[in-house]
Design a protein around this motif. Structure first.
Motif, PDB file in Angstrom:
ATOM      1  N   GLU A  41       0.846  -1.177   0.000  1.00 43.28           N
ATOM      2  CA  GLU A  41       0.000   0.000   0.000  1.00 43.28           C
ATOM      3  C   GLU A  41       0.890   1.239   0.000  1.00 43.28           C
ATOM      4  N   THR A  42       0.384   2.318  -0.572  1.00 41.96           N
ATOM      5  CA  THR A  42       1.144   3.557  -0.608  1.00 41.96           C
ATOM      6  C   THR A  42       1.273   4.146   0.794  1.00 41.96           C
ATOM      7  N   ALA A  43       2.473   4.607   1.136  1.00 40.45           N
ATOM      8  CA  ALA A  43       2.727   5.263   2.422  1.00 40.45           C
ATOM      9  C   ALA A  43       3.437   6.590   2.148  1.00 40.45           C
ATOM     10  N   GLU A  44       3.787   7.290   3.222  1.00 39.60           N
ATOM     11  CA  GLU A  44       4.426   8.604   3.114  1.00 39.60           C
ATOM     12  C   GLU A  44       5.734   8.611   3.890  1.00 39.60           C
ATOM     13  N   LEU A  45       6.573   9.592   3.600  1.00 44.80           N
ATOM     14  CA  LEU A  45       7.819   9.755   4.348  1.00 44.80           C
ATOM     15  C   LEU A  45       7.539   9.905   5.836  1.00 44.80           C
ATOM     16  N   ALA A  46       6.463  10.604   6.156  1.00 45.27           N
ATOM     17  CA  ALA A  46       6.130  10.845   7.562  1.00 45.27           C
ATOM     18  C   ALA A  46       5.723   9.576   8.305  1.00 45.27           C
ATOM     19  N   ASP A  47       5.425   8.490   7.557  1.00 43.83           N
ATOM     20  CA  ASP A  47       5.078   7.214   8.186  1.00 43.83           C
ATOM     21  C   ASP A  47       6.311   6.465   8.682  1.00 43.83           C
ATOM     22  N   ILE A  48       7.499   6.909   8.278  1.00 47.58           N
ATOM     23  CA  ILE A  48       8.736   6.245   8.677  1.00 47.58           C
ATOM     24  C   ILE A  48       9.133   6.712  10.072  1.00 47.58           C
ATOM     25  N   THR A  49       9.254   5.775  11.013  1.00 47.94           N
ATOM     26  CA  THR A  49       9.566   6.115  12.403  1.00 47.94           C
ATOM     27  C   THR A  49      10.679   5.214  12.936  1.00 47.94           C
ATOM     28  N   PRO A  50      11.380   5.658  14.000  1.00 48.00           N
ATOM     29  CA  PRO A  50      12.453   4.849  14.579  1.00 48.00           C
ATOM     30  C   PRO A  50      11.940   3.487  15.037  1.00 48.00           C
ATOM     31  N   GLY A  51      12.768   2.471  14.885  1.00 48.11           N
ATOM     32  CA  GLY A  51      12.430   1.126  15.320  1.00 48.11           C
ATOM     33  C   GLY A  51      11.791   0.273  14.253  1.00 48.11           C
ATOM     34  N   MET A  52      11.335   0.888  13.166  1.00 51.34           N
ATOM     35  CA  MET A  52      10.741   0.106  12.086  1.00 51.34           C
ATOM     36  C   MET A  52      11.784  -0.748  11.387  1.00 51.34           C
ATOM     37  N   PHE A  53      11.344  -1.881  10.870  1.00 50.80           N
ATOM     38  CA  PHE A  53      12.189  -2.702  10.001  1.00 50.80           C
ATOM     39  C   PHE A  53      11.804  -2.366   8.569  1.00 50.80           C
ATOM     40  N   VAL A  54      12.770  -1.911   7.777  1.00 53.75           N
ATOM     41  CA  VAL A  54      12.489  -1.458   6.418  1.00 53.75           C
ATOM     42  C   VAL A  54      13.463  -2.082   5.435  1.00 53.75           C
ATOM     43  N   GLY A  55      13.104  -1.995   4.151  1.00 48.38           N
ATOM     44  CA  GLY A  55      14.007  -2.355   3.075  1.00 48.38           C
ATOM     45  C   GLY A  55      14.089  -1.185   2.129  1.00 48.38           C
ATOM     46  N   THR A  56      15.292  -0.869   1.664  1.00 50.07           N
ATOM     47  CA  THR A  56      15.419   0.247   0.739  1.00 50.07           C
ATOM     48  C   THR A  56      16.425  -0.055  -0.359  1.00 50.07           C
ATOM     49  N   ALA A  57      15.968   0.118  -1.592  1.00 47.77           N
ATOM     50  CA  ALA A  57      16.889   0.099  -2.727  1.00 47.77           C
ATOM     51  C   ALA A  57      17.541   1.469  -2.784  1.00 47.77           C
ATOM     52  N   ALA A  58      18.836   1.501  -3.026  1.00 44.80           N
ATOM     53  CA  ALA A  58      19.557   2.773  -2.972  1.00 44.80           C
ATOM     54  C   ALA A  58      20.797   2.718  -3.852  1.00 44.80           C
ATOM     55  N   ILE A  59      21.351   3.899  -4.100  1.00 50.56           N
ATOM     56  CA  ILE A  59      22.551   4.028  -4.920  1.00 50.56           C
ATOM     57  C   ILE A  59      23.671   4.643  -4.079  1.00 50.56           C
ATOM     58  N   PRO A  60      24.858   4.033  -4.047  1.00 50.54           N
ATOM     59  CA  PRO A  60      25.972   4.583  -3.260  1.00 50.54           C
ATOM     60  C   PRO A  60      26.349   5.991  -3.734  1.00 50.54           C
ATOM     61  N   GLN A  61      26.660   6.865  -2.770  1.00 49.26           N
ATOM     62  CA  GLN A  61      27.069   8.235  -3.054  1.00 49.26           C
ATOM     63  C   GLN A  61      28.558   8.420  -2.751  1.00 49.26           C
ATOM     64  N   ALA A  62      29.136   9.495  -3.271  1.00 47.23           N
ATOM     65  CA  ALA A  62      30.571   9.735  -3.103  1.00 47.23           C
ATOM     66  C   ALA A  62      30.972   9.895  -1.646  1.00 47.23           C
ATOM     67  N   ASP A  63      30.048  10.378  -0.808  1.00 45.83           N
ATOM     68  CA  ASP A  63      30.377  10.609   0.604  1.00 45.83           C
ATOM     69  C   ASP A  63      30.208   9.368   1.472  1.00 45.83           C
TER      70      ASP A  63
END
Length: 203
Positions: free
Chosen positions: A62-84
């Motif tokens: 289901e669609t969620a929002e950034l504001a739904d993300i809270t500490p303690g949650m277990f999440v999965g994220t696809a991401a791209i490495p950055q220079a930093d």
């Protein structure tokens, strides 16, 4: 309850192993028709036949929002490495508590060029809570063998995962499929993400 998902994420979040002679295929589109234990889906230059077996893992989202993300949650994220050294998220999957620990860890994510997948617990969040700014959020994701810092820009797709079953595979449902392709071009699904209420799998 703990099923290995690749992102989706699965599944990401989800992660699925494939045999050396049957590399995985990844499809995203909408179901056109369902016949028995198979369905036809759009998403490419021509419809693709997808077979579902007893081993196929099906999850809803289901669609969620950034504001739904809270500490303690277990999440999965696809991401791209950055220079930093940080990771820039291209999507975030929020797992239900019953699926905590699914595919925990950090690994390559071939669906995205130079992509990675991190399934982990959020141990810290930097950013404006309740009214996310244009800078989005910075998450500290902690898993058994390490920790990653993931920047989640505002506008990044966020979805909430749930348990699924074959009854969700209906015409017009939006799906993301990972599986293997045989010589005829038919795909046998190892996992299927099904969007609820018009939700579209981000990857």
């Amino acid at each position: 309850m703990r099923r290995l998902l690749v992102s989706l994420f699965f599944l990401g979040a989800f992660a699925t192993a494939a045999s050396a002679d049957s590399p995985p295929v990844h499809l995203k589109g909408a179901i056109q028709s369902v016949t028995g234990r198979s369905f036809s889906m759009s998403g490419g230059s021509a419809p693709v036949a997808v077979k579902v077996t007893d081993a196929t893992r099906i999850a809803s989202l289901e669609t969620a929002e950034l504001a739904d993300i809270t500490p303690g949650m277990f999440v999965g994220t696809a991401a791209i490495p950055q220079a930093d050294g940080t990771l820039k998220a291209v999507e975030v999957h929020i797992f239900p508590e019953a699926m905590r620990g699914t595919g925990e860890g950090y690994r390559p994510f071939p669906q995205v060029a130079q992509g990675t997948m991190t399934n982990a617990t959020i141990t810290n969040i930097l950013g404006t809570q309740g009214a996310v700014t244009d800078n989005g959020l910075t998450l500290t994701l902690t898993y058994k063998d390490g920790q990653k810092t993931v920047v989640v820009p505002k506008g990044t797709p966020v979805v909430m995962l749930g348990q699924g079953n074959a009854s969700m595979l209906k015409p017009k449902a939006k799906v993301s499929v990972t599986g293997t392709k045989d010589a005829s071009g038919a795909v046998t699904a190892t996992r299927v993400l099904v969007g609820l209420d018009g939700a579209t799998p981000p990857i």
